[in-house]
Motif scaffolding. Structure first.
Motif, PDB file in Angstrom:
ATOM      1  N   LYS A  93     -61.581 -34.531  -9.422  1.00 41.74           N
ATOM      2  CA  LYS A  93     -61.938 -35.084 -10.735  1.00 41.74           C
ATOM      3  C   LYS A  93     -62.791 -36.339 -10.554  1.00 41.74           C
ATOM      4  CE  LYS A  93     -59.807 -32.646 -14.083  1.00 41.74           C
ATOM      5  NZ  LYS A  93     -58.554 -32.882 -14.793  1.00 41.74           N
ATOM      6  N   LYS A  94     -62.426 -37.146  -9.551  1.00 43.82           N
ATOM      7  CA  LYS A  94     -63.185 -38.358  -9.248  1.00 43.82           C
ATOM      8  C   LYS A  94     -64.617 -37.986  -8.835  1.00 43.82           C
ATOM      9  CE  LYS A  94     -62.597 -42.487  -6.642  1.00 43.82           C
ATOM     10  NZ  LYS A  94     -62.089 -42.925  -5.349  1.00 43.82           N
ATOM     11  N   ALA A  95     -64.744 -36.832  -8.202  1.00 39.65           N
ATOM     12  CA  ALA A  95     -66.071 -36.346  -7.778  1.00 39.65           C
ATOM     13  C   ALA A  95     -66.855 -35.763  -8.953  1.00 39.65           C
ATOM     14  CB  ALA A  95     -65.917 -35.309  -6.674  1.00 39.65           C
ATOM     15  N   GLY A  96     -66.206 -35.650 -10.118  1.00 37.60           N
ATOM     16  CA  GLY A  96     -66.923 -35.202 -11.309  1.00 37.60           C
ATOM     17  C   GLY A  96     -66.593 -33.803 -11.790  1.00 37.60           C
ATOM     18  N   ARG A 154     -69.077 -31.497  -8.773  1.00 34.20           N
ATOM     19  CA  ARG A 154     -69.575 -32.210  -9.953  1.00 34.20           C
ATOM     20  C   ARG A 154     -69.991 -31.244 -11.066  1.00 34.20           C
ATOM     21  NH1 ARG A 154     -73.657 -35.652  -7.769  1.00 34.20           N
ATOM     22  NH2 ARG A 154     -71.911 -36.734  -6.823  1.00 34.20           N
ATOM     23  N   GLU A 181     -53.099 -34.390  -5.498  1.00 34.97           N
ATOM     24  CA  GLU A 181     -54.005 -35.317  -4.815  1.00 34.97           C
ATOM     25  C   GLU A 181     -55.401 -34.697  -4.656  1.00 34.97           C
ATOM     26  OE1 GLU A 181     -53.872 -38.340  -4.429  1.00 34.97           O
ATOM     27  OE2 GLU A 181     -55.371 -38.812  -2.905  1.00 34.97           O
ATOM     28  N   CYS A 182     -55.456 -33.402  -4.325  1.00 34.81           N
ATOM     29  CA  CYS A 182     -56.757 -32.720  -4.226  1.00 34.81           C
ATOM     30  C   CYS A 182     -57.452 -32.767  -5.589  1.00 34.81           C
ATOM     31  CB  CYS A 182     -56.573 -31.268  -3.810  1.00 34.81           C
ATOM     32  SG  CYS A 182     -56.126 -31.058  -2.101  1.00 34.81           S
ATOM     33  N   ARG A 236     -57.028 -34.903  -8.012  1.00 33.01           N
ATOM     34  CA  ARG A 236     -57.440 -36.284  -8.331  1.00 33.01           C
ATOM     35  C   ARG A 236     -58.803 -36.579  -7.691  1.00 33.01           C
ATOM     36  NH1 ARG A 236     -57.433 -41.355  -6.510  1.00 33.01           N
ATOM     37  NH2 ARG A 236     -56.825 -40.733  -4.404  1.00 33.01           N
ATOM     38  N   VAL A 237     -58.952 -36.188  -6.427  1.00 35.86           N
ATOM     39  CA  VAL A 237     -60.195 -36.426  -5.690  1.00 35.86           C
ATOM     40  C   VAL A 237     -61.345 -35.605  -6.301  1.00 35.86           C
ATOM     41  CG1 VAL A 237     -61.285 -36.127  -3.420  1.00 35.86           C
ATOM     42  CG2 VAL A 237     -58.998 -37.097  -3.574  1.00 35.86           C
ATOM     43  N   GLU A 262     -60.454 -36.407   1.020  1.00 43.10           N
ATOM     44  CA  GLU A 262     -61.702 -37.062   0.647  1.00 43.10           C
ATOM     45  C   GLU A 262     -62.689 -35.983   0.203  1.00 43.10           C
ATOM     46  OE1 GLU A 262     -62.472 -40.643   3.415  1.00 43.10           O
ATOM     47  OE2 GLU A 262     -64.237 -39.323   3.559  1.00 43.10           O
ATOM     48  N   PRO A 292     -69.150 -34.025  -2.668  1.00 42.83           N
ATOM     49  CA  PRO A 292     -68.782 -34.157  -4.089  1.00 42.83           C
ATOM     50  C   PRO A 292     -69.710 -33.393  -5.023  1.00 42.83           C
ATOM     51  CG  PRO A 292     -69.637 -36.238  -3.220  1.00 42.83           C
ATOM     52  CD  PRO A 292     -69.451 -35.331  -2.061  1.00 42.83           C
ATOM     53  N   SER A 319     -52.984 -34.584 -12.042  1.00 42.82           N
ATOM     54  CA  SER A 319     -54.451 -34.616 -12.131  1.00 42.82           C
ATOM     55  C   SER A 319     -55.036 -33.231 -12.380  1.00 42.82           C
ATOM     56  CB  SER A 319     -55.045 -35.193 -10.852  1.00 42.82           C
ATOM     57  OG  SER A 319     -54.667 -36.539 -10.703  1.00 42.82           O
TER      58      SER A 319
END
Ligand code: ZN
Ligand code: ZN
Length: 242
Positions: A227-230, A202, A221-222, A224-225, A194, A198, A77
């Motif tokens: 990127k999911k947060a923008g 972003r 994993e960090c 991935r989280v 988590e 976020p 990620s």
């Protein structure tokens, strides 16, 4: 010869409390540092023959750009990861002292190494925010500090960027991963972090900081989280790779 007052004061402090090099036990010859030049120059830095994505070192030596088999079969990620040097010798000793021996006085020496890695493998101008890999609250209570936060703060100060310590939180404690192979480590890390703030990631270019990278499952994993947060891009850097 005229000696400036701050230099004179520093000499008096050095005379009363000599800075002992943790590598060789000799007196440190570097101003406001603890590791002597001899020991510092023995750190094995990663410079070439690195996977373009994860920074894995090709032992045989490769003179062109390449992507390793792990990154090809399961692209991480993060956009790029680089470690300053090999987790051995004097670097390993410094990290152990820093992390488990509460030797926070080593932070400037270690930040020098991390800053060198940032300038060699990334562009500081393309970083908006520096984010440390968080510890689980129970682990942080036990250790009383997060080594990644200390390093990230020092690095961020040097490149004049904001260090966002509360973007990520470690919400699940993971058992030691040493017995697991790379894909199992990745699966084991799912849901360990988590994004609690976020908005701090972003539309930003994030530089993740940790002390040691092994398979990269934690950084992955960090990232991935984040990127999911923008986050636009996530780069990851560590002092050492073991
Ligand atoms: Zn030394
Ligand atoms: Zn790779």
């Amino acid at each position: 010869m005229l000696v400036r007052w701050p230099d004179f004061a520093a000499r008096v402090v050095d005379w009363c409390y000599p800075r002992i090099c943790p590598g060789c036990g000799g007196i440190c010859d570097q101003p406001s540092r603890h590791v002597c030049w001899e020991c510092r120059s023995r750190v094995e830095l990663y410079e070439t023959s690195l996977c373009s994505v994860c920074g894995r070192y090709a032992e045989g030596g490769v003179g062109h750009a390449f992507v390793c088999d792990v990154c090809r079969s399961a692209p991480p990620s993060f956009d790029r990861a680089r470690s300053a040097g090999r987790f051995s010798g004097v670097l390993r000793k410094q990290i152990h002292l820093f992390k488990y021996g509460h030797s926070l006085w080593l932070a400037p020496d270690l930040a020098d190494i991390l800053e060198g890695c940032l300038r060699a493998h990334f562009a500081a101008d393309d970083v908006d925010v520096v984010v440390p890999v968080p510890l689980h609250p129970a682990r942080q209570r036990e250790r009383s500090f997060n080594q990644a936060t200390v390093l990230a703060r020092e690095l961020a100060r040097r490149i004049e960027r904001h260090c966002a310590v509360n973007v990520l939180a470690r919400v699940r404690h993971t058992e030691t991963q040493t017995a697991l192979d790379a894909p199992r480590r990745r699966a084991n890390m799912l849901g360990a972090f988590e994004a609690v703030r976020p908005e701090m990631a972003r539309h930003r270019r994030v530089l993740l900081v940790d002390d040691v990278m092994t398979t990269g499952a934690t950084l992955n994993e960090c990232a991935r989280v984040l990127k999911k947060a923008g986050a636009y891009t996530v780069w990851a850097t560590t002092l050492a790779r073991g």
